[in-house]
Design an enzyme around this catalytic site. Sequence first.
Site, PDB file in Angstrom:
ATOM      1  N   CYS A 147       0.777  -1.020  -0.143  1.00  0.00           N
ATOM      2  CA  CYS A 147      -0.169   0.517  -0.025  1.00  0.00           C
ATOM      3  C   CYS A 147       0.715   1.598  -0.146  1.00  0.00           C
ATOM      4  CB  CYS A 147      -1.003  -0.032   0.910  1.00  0.00           C
ATOM      5  SG  CYS A 147      -0.021   0.306   2.956  1.00  0.00           S
ATOM      6  N   CYS A 170       3.234   1.880   2.801  1.00  0.00           N
ATOM      7  CA  CYS A 170       4.836   0.866   2.496  1.00  0.00           C
ATOM      8  C   CYS A 170       4.899   1.976   1.746  1.00  0.00           C
ATOM      9  CB  CYS A 170       3.923  -0.795   1.611  1.00  0.00           C
ATOM     10  SG  CYS A 170       3.204  -1.331   2.911  1.00  0.00           S
ATOM     11  N   ASP A 224      -3.953  10.314 -30.927  1.00  0.00           N
ATOM     12  CA  ASP A 224      -3.317  10.229 -31.746  1.00  0.00           C
ATOM     13  C   ASP A 224      -4.430  10.314 -33.045  1.00  0.00           C
ATOM     14  OD1 ASP A 224      -0.873   9.649 -33.582  1.00  0.00           O
ATOM     15  OD2 ASP A 224      -1.728   7.225 -33.671  1.00  0.00           O
ATOM     16  N   ASP A 232      -2.360   4.145 -30.747  1.00  0.00           N
ATOM     17  CA  ASP A 232      -2.161   3.039 -30.824  1.00  0.00           C
ATOM     18  C   ASP A 232      -0.499   2.274 -31.230  1.00  0.00           C
ATOM     19  OD1 ASP A 232      -2.402   4.083 -33.330  1.00  0.00           O
ATOM     20  OD2 ASP A 232      -3.120   2.454 -34.505  1.00  0.00           O
ATOM     21  N   ASP A 277       3.598   5.667 -29.827  1.00  0.00           N
ATOM     22  CA  ASP A 277       2.769   6.935 -28.411  1.00  0.00           C
ATOM     23  C   ASP A 277       2.402   5.994 -27.498  1.00  0.00           C
ATOM     24  OD1 ASP A 277       0.802   8.159 -31.046  1.00  0.00           O
ATOM     25  OD2 ASP A 277       0.188   5.979 -31.115  1.00  0.00           O
TER      26      ASP A 277
END
Length: 778
Positions: free
Chosen positions: A15, A18, A449, A647, A651
Amino acid sequence: MESQTVTIPVGGMTCAACSSRVEKAIRKLAGIENANVNLATEKATVVYDPDALRVSAIKDAIVKAGYKALDLSSAGAVDADKLRKQRDIRILWTKFIVAISLAIPLLYIAMAPMITWVHLPFPRALDPMNFPLVYALTELLMTIPIVAAGYRFYTVGFKALVQRSPNMDSLIALGTTAAILYSLYNVWQIALGHFMAVESLYFESAGVIIALILLGKSLEAVSKGRTSEAIKKLMGLAPKTAIIIQNGVEKEIAIDEVLPGDIIVVKPGAKIPVDGTVVEGHTSIDESMLTGESMPVDKAAGSEVYAATINTTGLIRFKATKVGGETALAQIIKLVEDAQGSKAPIAQLADIVSGYFVPIVCLVAILAGGAWFLAASVNPALLPAGYFPLKFALTIFISVLVIACPCALGLATPTAIMVGTGKGAENGILIKGGEALETAHKINTIVFDKTGTITEGKPKVTDVIPVGIEADYLLRIIASAEKGSEHPLGQAIVNGAGEKGLELFAVEHFESLTGRGIEALINGAKTLVGNRKLMDERGISLAELEEASDLLAEEGKTPMYAALDGKLAGIIAVADVVKPSSKSAIESLHRMGIEVAMITGDNKKTASAIAKQVGIDKVLSEVLPQDKSNEVKKLQDEGRKVAMVGDGINDAPALAQADIGIAIGSGTDVAMESADIVLMRSDLMDVPTAINLSKRTIRNIKQNLFWAFGYNVVGIPIAAGLLHIFGGPLLNPIFAAAAMSMSSVSVLTNALRLKRFKPGQQEKKPFFPPGMVKGSCC
């Protein structure tokens, strides 16, 4: 000596508390200039003075804080990290299976004798009324393996308490330990002959809590972002060997042996091994994996070429200029690593509150128990029937801890995330864990994009403008000429003719004119197809179609001229067309108050034409691949919460840099691995759906946390004896456990309401069920 930076993988963090504790432990060391511990990537990035300390001292500090400092060797680090995570997930699932397989029968044994209105089958040998000690010992023996499976909650949780930075593990450790110790005390009472103590066993509470929390931890481990997969796929793009010219002879060598200045030969269809400058030959190179643009780029002497791009047509020789970590691909890999490493982990509300909640609960339990012990010792009339001061004080102490047990608190977030991500998957939206789901609802700017995201990513014939001949005949004859071409624009024209069912002519002669077009003899006519430069060379006037050509260019289309026997025959325009869902998705985002931008390496005119078609607010054109993540960062520096939708491999750094990276499912594997959300159906309408699902889920989480904390806020004072002061009842630990269980049931039931989520539904009713008004708490 100059400062050095080292990245150390850290194991065992669960968490935000931590990662904060590890960071504090490292910063305490002399010689540390900066330390950043990332929970998401499970890595500590440390800037230190090598004259003051060594890496081993940093690793020792991590170990002393209660965590694992893993091997930071780069050799095979990606594979090793993947194997380690897979092993950790297997271990967690094994522990959960052990715990749940015992917790379920333990719960049945504990509850079945109490349910008197239904006759449930029960072993006579375990009858608590006739064999109370056997009954109690059986529960104890079943609890021990469950506690062993969840031993880490105790080692980490109590160590965190000692170090004064409690976390969720501390809550689990305290609550279950209180229940177990009180139960052990009552087992001892039963052994002494006080058989009524059989009603005060709470082993099943501890067992079920541990099993459920292990389930949550297992699901959390599975859903963590697989950053190493993205890096591994990027590394695999570059070819492993290169053909160099050595003493006039071609020689194949390993890619690591290529040096700047080497002359490299690349044949058609092969990948470019390193960055360099062409010295001989002509070709077209597919740079889509790097730039995201679908059109191959013509290369001649003096042109720059980049590692991992694909040589499509001709043979070239080029001089290596950048090798190893200096290539454009290597820089993209570094950008992905840096962006992922710099992401701050989202601090879950439960983890933040637990830092205050645990000490407050402990203080209340101690003060309440101590106060009642003193009060009952002075005034025995305060004691309920059958109690003595120590037993009374212990009951109060245990009741407070049991009712504060964090089962609901631990379930509040993961259950909603489980249902939310499940609904996303049902609708083709793959959400990689709770972190992505939580961040998505804050998005106020989305950057798309262009190629392959807003557009199809494949060129198509959009316009046929003939001069003096039939349009179909023009398309038919140009497609016949382009049939022998390997250029994507030519293939688009051939495909366009095929879609219309046009039969192609036989080609009597064909010649490719590099950088200009093609020349062919078709159906007895000398045919030219190409750009303005070719037409000017052959003295063909374009005046008749000048206006049409300019209009097509303004619309972002690529005009190709055709001439038959020295006379202009017309224009065929080819363009990367917009996806059908793009405009609707952007309109939907606008209704949600989200600003939409488009980023592309394409020229300003083409980019603006596409943006106008779909209604985009802001256009970032002519952006180099390595600069896309910088453009995203600029928006973030303005205080925006940014999502990036893309895609391509180019990118990937921007997807990692953005607060949320959203990849199109039809795109590259690297883009999908770098992203936080993947749209499996490649439908942009899933972008607003994903954001709305995030908002709905976060609202559900907040409701869950409200109920989880609400039970504690109301229950803790009652458990501490508030009602007993005014002559009311004393909260028995049995009812404390029941209240705790009710909080868990309410959390689970509320989370299941997310199953009613439907795409588009939220626009009419934004997150409020029937009968509710905006602003209500639940």
